[in-house]
Write an enzyme that holds these catalytic residues in place. Structure first.
Site, mmCIF file in Angstrom:
data_model
loop_
_atom_site.group_PDB
_atom_site.id
_atom_site.type_symbol
_atom_site.label_atom_id
_atom_site.label_comp_id
_atom_site.label_asym_id
_atom_site.label_seq_id
_atom_site.Cartn_x
_atom_site.Cartn_y
_atom_site.Cartn_z
ATOM 1 N N CYS A 2 49.491 31.085 57.124
ATOM 2 C CA CYS A 2 50.167 30.764 55.871
ATOM 3 C C CYS A 2 49.175 30.035 54.982
ATOM 4 O O CYS A 2 48.062 29.722 55.405
ATOM 5 C CB CYS A 2 51.378 29.868 56.121
ATOM 6 S SG CYS A 2 52.720 30.663 57.007
ATOM 7 N N ASN A 77 51.481 24.803 57.451
ATOM 8 C CA ASN A 77 50.765 25.977 57.943
ATOM 9 C C ASN A 77 50.462 25.726 59.410
ATOM 10 O O ASN A 77 49.831 24.733 59.750
ATOM 11 C CB ASN A 77 49.459 26.179 57.167
ATOM 12 C CG ASN A 77 48.610 27.294 57.729
ATOM 13 O OD1 ASN A 77 49.106 28.216 58.372
ATOM 14 N ND2 ASN A 77 47.321 27.221 57.486
#
Length: 191
Positions: A2, A77
């Site tokens: 991400c 993330n």
């Protein structure tokens, strides 16, 4: 994989919505499944996210994610390997969850233990949590730096972070080299 981004202005400037959008637009390949931006009600803090859906594929896993009636907001993330065990422990303490994500577990753990939550985490991660009551940004990455976390700071003006440096360049942070740090790194392997 991400992508995360965030920015805070200390000088009263309120260009946050445009800046955070520019930062996340710079890394679309880090999260092809979704993107999100959030700006605080006072307009000085922004968090952005590019999502690659892995654990909870529903919209309940979208980020930035909020917790405790909006007190905490996160951009995350990574992966918390032991999130199921952590979730079970938090449920026993009365927490309720809306998603099956490790992100929501991380938020609940932070709300419970603050910085001490890091002692319980097993995984690879980079994240930032904004506390809208205390007006504090908590940023962290895993012990081995598996997930990238770059930041720029202009004293008394702004602080920004992202998964890639080009997000910082996108909002005007310079590309100048700190020669003394470069020498320390090359000569002594110390940043």
């Amino acid at each position: 994989m991400c992508g995360i981004a965030g920015i805070i202005y200390f000088d009263g400037r309120k260009n946050v919505p445009a800046d955070i959008k520019q930062m996340t637009d710079r890394i679309p390949y880090r999260g092809p499944d979704a993107e999100g931006q959030w700006v605080s009600s006072d307009g000085v803090v922004g968090l952005g996210h590019r999502r690659l859906s892995i654990l909870d594929l529903s919209d309940a896993g979208k980020q930035p994610m909020h917790f405790a009636d909006g007190r905490y907001s996160i951009t995350f993330n990574g992966e918390i390997y032991n999130y199921i065990e952590l979730r079970d422990g938090l449920i026993k303490k009365g927490h309720r969850f809306q998603s099956g994500t490790d992100t929501e577990v991380l938020l609940a753990l932070y709300a419970t233990k603050r910085e001490q939550c890091l002692r319980d985490l097993d995984g690879m991660f980079a994240f930032a949590i904004w506390d809208n009551v205390e007006k504090v940004l908590f940023c962290c990455r895993d012990r081995f730096g598996e997930k990238p976390f770059y930041y720029g700071h202009e004293p008394h003006r702004r602080f920004a972070f992202a998964s890639e440096m080009k997000c910082l360049f996108q909002v005007g942070f310079g590309k100048q080299v700190n020669e003394s740090r470069l020498f320390s790194y090359l000569a002594h392997n110390v940043a």
